[in-house]
Write a protein that holds these residues in place. Structure first.
Motif, PDB file in Angstrom:
ATOM      1  N   ARG A   1     -68.412  -5.560  12.022  1.00  0.00           N
ATOM      2  CA  ARG A   1     -67.716  -5.022  13.202  1.00  0.00           C
ATOM      3  C   ARG A   1     -68.591  -5.171  14.444  1.00  0.00           C
ATOM      4  O   ARG A   1     -69.816  -5.028  14.381  1.00  0.00           O
ATOM      5  N   SER A   2     -67.945  -5.448  15.561  1.00  0.00           N
ATOM      6  CA  SER A   2     -68.672  -5.715  16.806  1.00  0.00           C
ATOM      7  C   SER A   2     -68.185  -4.775  17.895  1.00  0.00           C
ATOM      8  O   SER A   2     -67.011  -4.403  17.909  1.00  0.00           O
ATOM      9  N   PRO A   3     -69.047  -4.410  18.851  1.00  0.00           N
ATOM     10  CA  PRO A   3     -68.599  -3.529  19.942  1.00  0.00           C
ATOM     11  C   PRO A   3     -67.558  -4.192  20.838  1.00  0.00           C
ATOM     12  O   PRO A   3     -66.683  -3.532  21.369  1.00  0.00           O
ATOM     13  N   GLY A   4     -67.665  -5.516  21.021  1.00  0.00           N
ATOM     14  CA  GLY A   4     -66.653  -6.219  21.818  1.00  0.00           C
ATOM     15  C   GLY A   4     -67.122  -6.634  23.190  1.00  0.00           C
ATOM     16  O   GLY A   4     -68.082  -6.096  23.742  1.00  0.00           O
ATOM     17  N   GLY A   5     -66.446  -7.630  23.749  1.00  0.00           N
ATOM     18  CA  GLY A   5     -66.817  -8.172  25.048  1.00  0.00           C
ATOM     19  C   GLY A   5     -68.155  -8.890  24.936  1.00  0.00           C
ATOM     20  O   GLY A   5     -68.389  -9.663  24.009  1.00  0.00           O
ATOM     21  N   ALA A   6     -69.029  -8.613  25.900  1.00  0.00           N
ATOM     22  CA  ALA A   6     -70.326  -9.302  25.908  1.00  0.00           C
ATOM     23  C   ALA A   6     -71.251  -8.794  24.803  1.00  0.00           C
ATOM     24  O   ALA A   6     -72.243  -9.452  24.481  1.00  0.00           O
ATOM     25  N   ALA A   7     -70.923  -7.637  24.217  1.00  0.00           N
ATOM     26  CA  ALA A   7     -71.859  -7.014  23.259  1.00  0.00           C
ATOM     27  C   ALA A   7     -71.618  -7.508  21.836  1.00  0.00           C
ATOM     28  O   ALA A   7     -70.479  -7.609  21.388  1.00  0.00           O
ATOM     29  N   LEU A   8     -72.729  -7.796  21.152  1.00  0.00           N
ATOM     30  CA  LEU A   8     -72.663  -8.227  19.747  1.00  0.00           C
ATOM     31  C   LEU A   8     -73.296  -7.145  18.872  1.00  0.00           C
ATOM     32  O   LEU A   8     -74.080  -6.335  19.357  1.00  0.00           O
ATOM     33  N   VAL A  35     -67.484 -15.898  15.098  1.00  0.00           N
ATOM     34  CA  VAL A  35     -67.595 -14.794  16.067  1.00  0.00           C
ATOM     35  C   VAL A  35     -66.269 -14.698  16.818  1.00  0.00           C
ATOM     36  O   VAL A  35     -65.753 -15.707  17.295  1.00  0.00           O
ATOM     37  N   ALA A  36     -65.752 -13.482  16.943  1.00  0.00           N
ATOM     38  CA  ALA A  36     -64.406 -13.253  17.506  1.00  0.00           C
ATOM     39  C   ALA A  36     -63.383 -13.807  16.523  1.00  0.00           C
ATOM     40  O   ALA A  36     -62.555 -14.666  16.847  1.00  0.00           O
ATOM     41  N   ALA A  37     -63.469 -13.301  15.305  1.00  0.00           N
ATOM     42  CA  ALA A  37     -62.748 -13.905  14.176  1.00  0.00           C
ATOM     43  C   ALA A  37     -61.267 -13.580  14.152  1.00  0.00           C
ATOM     44  O   ALA A  37     -60.544 -14.119  13.310  1.00  0.00           O
ATOM     45  N   ALA A  90     -67.675 -19.655  17.951  1.00  0.00           N
ATOM     46  CA  ALA A  90     -67.027 -18.603  18.740  1.00  0.00           C
ATOM     47  C   ALA A  90     -65.781 -19.238  19.366  1.00  0.00           C
ATOM     48  O   ALA A  90     -65.845 -19.862  20.429  1.00  0.00           O
ATOM     49  N   HIS A  91     -64.673 -19.100  18.662  1.00  0.00           N
ATOM     50  CA  HIS A  91     -63.434 -19.757  19.082  1.00  0.00           C
ATOM     51  C   HIS A  91     -62.624 -18.792  19.937  1.00  0.00           C
ATOM     52  O   HIS A  91     -62.150 -17.775  19.435  1.00  0.00           O
ATOM     53  N   GLU A  92     -62.499 -19.105  21.207  1.00  0.00           N
ATOM     54  CA  GLU A  92     -61.792 -18.241  22.163  1.00  0.00           C
ATOM     55  C   GLU A  92     -62.394 -16.838  22.204  1.00  0.00           C
ATOM     56  O   GLU A  92     -61.678 -15.839  22.133  1.00  0.00           O
ATOM     57  N   VAL A 150     -67.321 -11.924  12.560  1.00  0.00           N
ATOM     58  CA  VAL A 150     -67.781 -10.875  13.471  1.00  0.00           C
ATOM     59  C   VAL A 150     -66.594 -10.529  14.360  1.00  0.00           C
ATOM     60  O   VAL A 150     -66.057 -11.412  15.046  1.00  0.00           O
ATOM     61  N   GLU A 151     -66.160  -9.278  14.324  1.00  0.00           N
ATOM     62  CA  GLU A 151     -64.915  -8.915  15.019  1.00  0.00           C
ATOM     63  C   GLU A 151     -64.945  -7.453  15.442  1.00  0.00           C
ATOM     64  O   GLU A 151     -65.607  -6.624  14.850  1.00  0.00           O
ATOM     65  N   VAL A 152     -64.196  -7.172  16.493  1.00  0.00           N
ATOM     66  CA  VAL A 152     -64.028  -5.804  16.979  1.00  0.00           C
ATOM     67  C   VAL A 152     -63.172  -5.009  15.996  1.00  0.00           C
ATOM     68  O   VAL A 152     -63.440  -3.841  15.701  1.00  0.00           O
ATOM     69  N   SER A 179     -50.493 -17.797  20.556  1.00  0.00           N
ATOM     70  CA  SER A 179     -50.981 -18.621  19.453  1.00  0.00           C
ATOM     71  C   SER A 179     -52.239 -19.352  19.917  1.00  0.00           C
ATOM     72  O   SER A 179     -52.451 -19.557  21.120  1.00  0.00           O
ATOM     73  N   THR A 180     -53.069 -19.699  18.951  1.00  0.00           N
ATOM     74  CA  THR A 180     -54.295 -20.447  19.247  1.00  0.00           C
ATOM     75  C   THR A 180     -54.405 -21.535  18.176  1.00  0.00           C
ATOM     76  O   THR A 180     -53.542 -21.645  17.302  1.00  0.00           O
ATOM     77  N   ALA A 181     -55.490 -22.264  18.227  1.00  0.00           N
ATOM     78  CA  ALA A 181     -55.696 -23.298  17.205  1.00  0.00           C
ATOM     79  C   ALA A 181     -55.976 -22.689  15.836  1.00  0.00           C
ATOM     80  O   ALA A 181     -56.101 -23.418  14.851  1.00  0.00           O
ATOM     81  N   THR A 182     -56.076 -21.353  15.753  1.00  0.00           N
ATOM     82  CA  THR A 182     -56.228 -20.731  14.430  1.00  0.00           C
ATOM     83  C   THR A 182     -54.868 -20.254  13.897  1.00  0.00           C
ATOM     84  O   THR A 182     -54.807 -19.539  12.905  1.00  0.00           O
ATOM     85  N   SER A 183     -53.795 -20.647  14.575  1.00  0.00           N
ATOM     86  CA  SER A 183     -52.455 -20.277  14.099  1.00  0.00           C
ATOM     87  C   SER A 183     -52.085 -21.131  12.882  1.00  0.00           C
ATOM     88  O   SER A 183     -52.619 -22.240  12.709  1.00  0.00           O
TER      89      SER A 183
HETATM   90  C1  LIG Z   1     -58.351 -14.665  21.933  1.00  0.00           C
HETATM   91  S1  LIG Z   1     -58.784 -13.798  20.484  1.00  0.00           S
HETATM   92  C2  LIG Z   1     -59.372 -15.157  19.486  1.00  0.00           C
HETATM   93  C3  LIG Z   1     -59.256 -14.899  18.019  1.00  0.00           C
HETATM   94  C4  LIG Z   1     -59.536 -16.136  17.154  1.00  0.00           C
HETATM   95  N1  LIG Z   1     -60.902 -16.586  17.298  1.00  0.00           N
HETATM   96  C5  LIG Z   1     -58.597 -17.243  17.560  1.00  0.00           C
HETATM   97  O1  LIG Z   1     -59.037 -18.212  18.190  1.00  0.00           O
HETATM   98  O2  LIG Z   1     -57.397 -17.125  17.267  1.00  0.00           O
HETATM   99  C6  LIG Z   1     -60.293 -13.032  20.968  1.00  0.00           C
HETATM  100  C7  LIG Z   1     -60.914 -12.207  19.870  1.00  0.00           C
HETATM  101  O3  LIG Z   1     -62.264 -11.910  20.257  1.00  0.00           O
HETATM  102  C8  LIG Z   1     -62.591 -10.658  19.708  1.00  0.00           C
HETATM  103  N2  LIG Z   1     -63.826 -10.239  20.369  1.00  0.00           N
HETATM  104  C9  LIG Z   1     -64.017  -9.975  21.671  1.00  0.00           C
HETATM  105  N3  LIG Z   1     -65.290  -9.653  21.911  1.00  0.00           N
HETATM  106  C10 LIG Z   1     -65.948  -9.727  20.736  1.00  0.00           C
HETATM  107  C11 LIG Z   1     -67.291  -9.516  20.339  1.00  0.00           C
HETATM  108  N4  LIG Z   1     -68.249  -9.170  21.211  1.00  0.00           N
HETATM  109  N5  LIG Z   1     -67.609  -9.668  19.051  1.00  0.00           N
HETATM  110  C12 LIG Z   1     -66.661 -10.024  18.149  1.00  0.00           C
HETATM  111  N6  LIG Z   1     -65.366 -10.235  18.464  1.00  0.00           N
HETATM  112  C13 LIG Z   1     -65.013 -10.093  19.746  1.00  0.00           C
HETATM  113  C14 LIG Z   1     -61.348  -9.857  19.983  1.00  0.00           C
HETATM  114  O4  LIG Z   1     -61.304  -8.671  19.239  1.00  0.00           O
HETATM  115  C15 LIG Z   1     -60.255 -10.869  19.618  1.00  0.00           C
HETATM  116  O5  LIG Z   1     -59.893 -10.774  18.261  1.00  0.00           O
END
Ligand SMILES: C[S@@+](CC[C@H](N)C(=O)[O-])C[C@H]1O[C@@H](n2cnc3c(N)ncnc32)[C@H](O)[C@@H]1O
Length: 313
Positions: free
Chosen positions: A102-109, A62-64, A123-125, A85-87, A32-36
């Motif tokens: 849609r995003s590639p993920g990790g460091a890539a946007l 970002v990382a939605a 960019a939450h977590e 913005v999400e993978v 769980s996170t603060a978005t729960s």
């Molecule tokens: C720990 S979860 C956090 C999700 C949400 N922000 C929260 O706090 O509950 C990390 C999220 O980051 C996403 N993510 C990782 N790299 C990303 C990127 N480069 N762009 C967009 N999303 C990304 C993952 O797919 C995952 O959904």
């Protein structure tokens, strides 16, 4: 047995490769996170307050994850333009006006994000899931060898060669003591890339982290699966996360969540006992909000999260 890779590559493949954890998994199925539910409404209040204070007209998440925060922001402030913005692909049932990129993920946007203007980017977590080099110092040496740690998909570690010179420079500047270093350069660069996408606005990273004054001695790399903390094994079966060196990120300000919420007036109001009889539903709602504020401001929990704030331009 698979061959060993540097942690940064193994971590990236485990989370964002074709069978990666974040290609298939839903974050809230594992932690769980603060978005729960129950907390996200108050987090959204903070986001909307910051956006309003800065006179911004949109929010980019970002990382939605599953779009939980953006949905809560939408309910509070339907006039704001919202982008996630999400993978992962867009989940069903989100508000229609919410844009999903849609995003590639990790460091890539994503390349097609465009130039973002008049927005609060949150960019939450995210950054704790941006893979970085993991290195170990020769015992007892402040400026001794810093060797990259390699790992197999079974989680077996072995020492690799010395880290790249840029990572060594980063470690000397930002993490000069301790036996194990999570080299934050990859996070700094990902963050700088995000800042470069914003023409005008406020960019905010919210994460668990540390500063130079209190770096962990032995690193923080951790796995999560199904609600449990597990050994960090880069086989795609668990989340892999490491705390963020927040002070090395370019910023105007870093502040603990607890303190920022107090500044924004999110301290939890006292409840009128008579409301419990006169308007029980409203009383319960107020009680739930107050518990959420307390959890989000808990100095031993979510209240210790860091908010890294950077104004653009
Ligand atoms: C720990 S979860 C956090 C999700 C949400 N922000 C929260 O706090 O509950 C990390 C999220 O980051 C996403 N993510 C990782 N790299 C990303 C990127 N480069 N762009 C967009 N999303 C990304 C993952 O797919 C995952 O959904």
């Amino acid at each position: 047995m698979s061959s060993a890779l540097p942690w940064r590559s193994a971590w990236h493949e485990a989370l964002y490769g074709t069978a990666g954890f974040y290609r298939t998994g839903r974050p809230h199925a594992h932690f769980s996170t603060a978005t729960s539910p129950g907390l996200v409404e108050v987090l959204a209040e903070a986001v909307v307050a910051l956006a309003r204070n800065e006179g911004l007209t949109g929010v980019v998440d970002v990382a939605a994850g599953g779009g939980e925060l953006a949905t809560a922001v939408c309910a509070l402030a339907p006039d704001l333009d919202l982008t996630c913005v999400e993978v992962r692909p867009r989940p069903a049932g989100l508000p229609g006006q919410l844009r999903w990129v849609r995003s590639p993920g990790g460091a890539a946007l994503p390349d097609d994000l465009g130039v973002l203007r008049d927005v609060l980017v949150i960019a939450h977590e995210w950054l704790d899931n941006v893979p970085c080099a993991v290195a170990e110092r020769t015992r007892g040496s402040r400026h001794g060898a810093l060797r990259e740690v390699f790992v197999t998909t079974a989680g077996i570690e072995s020492p690799g060669p010395e880290v790249e010179p840029v990572d060594r420079v980063w470690a000397e500047r930002w993490w000069p003591v301790g036996s194990r270093v999570e080299v934050g350069r990859a996070r700094d660069e990902a963050w700088a890339d995000l800042l470069s996408r914003v023409g005008r606005g406020l960019v905010v990273a919210v994460d668990y982290g540390h500063t130079t004054a209190a770096r962990p001695e032995t690193g923080t790399l951790t796995g999560y699966r199904g609600g449990d903390v597990v050994a960090p094994v880069p086989d795609g079966s668990c989340d892999l996360t490491a705390h963020v060196a927040v002070d090395s990120l370019r910023h105007d300000r870093i502040v603990r969540q607890r303190d920022l919420f107090a500044e924004l007036g999110l301290t939890g109001t006292a409840l009128e006992p008579r409301l419990a009889h006169e308007a029980p539903a409203a009383y319960l709602q107020a009680l739930a909000r107050r518990s959420a504020v307390t959890a989000l401001r808990d100095p031993a929990g979510l209240g210790a999260f860091w908010w890294v704030l950077a104004r653009r331009p």
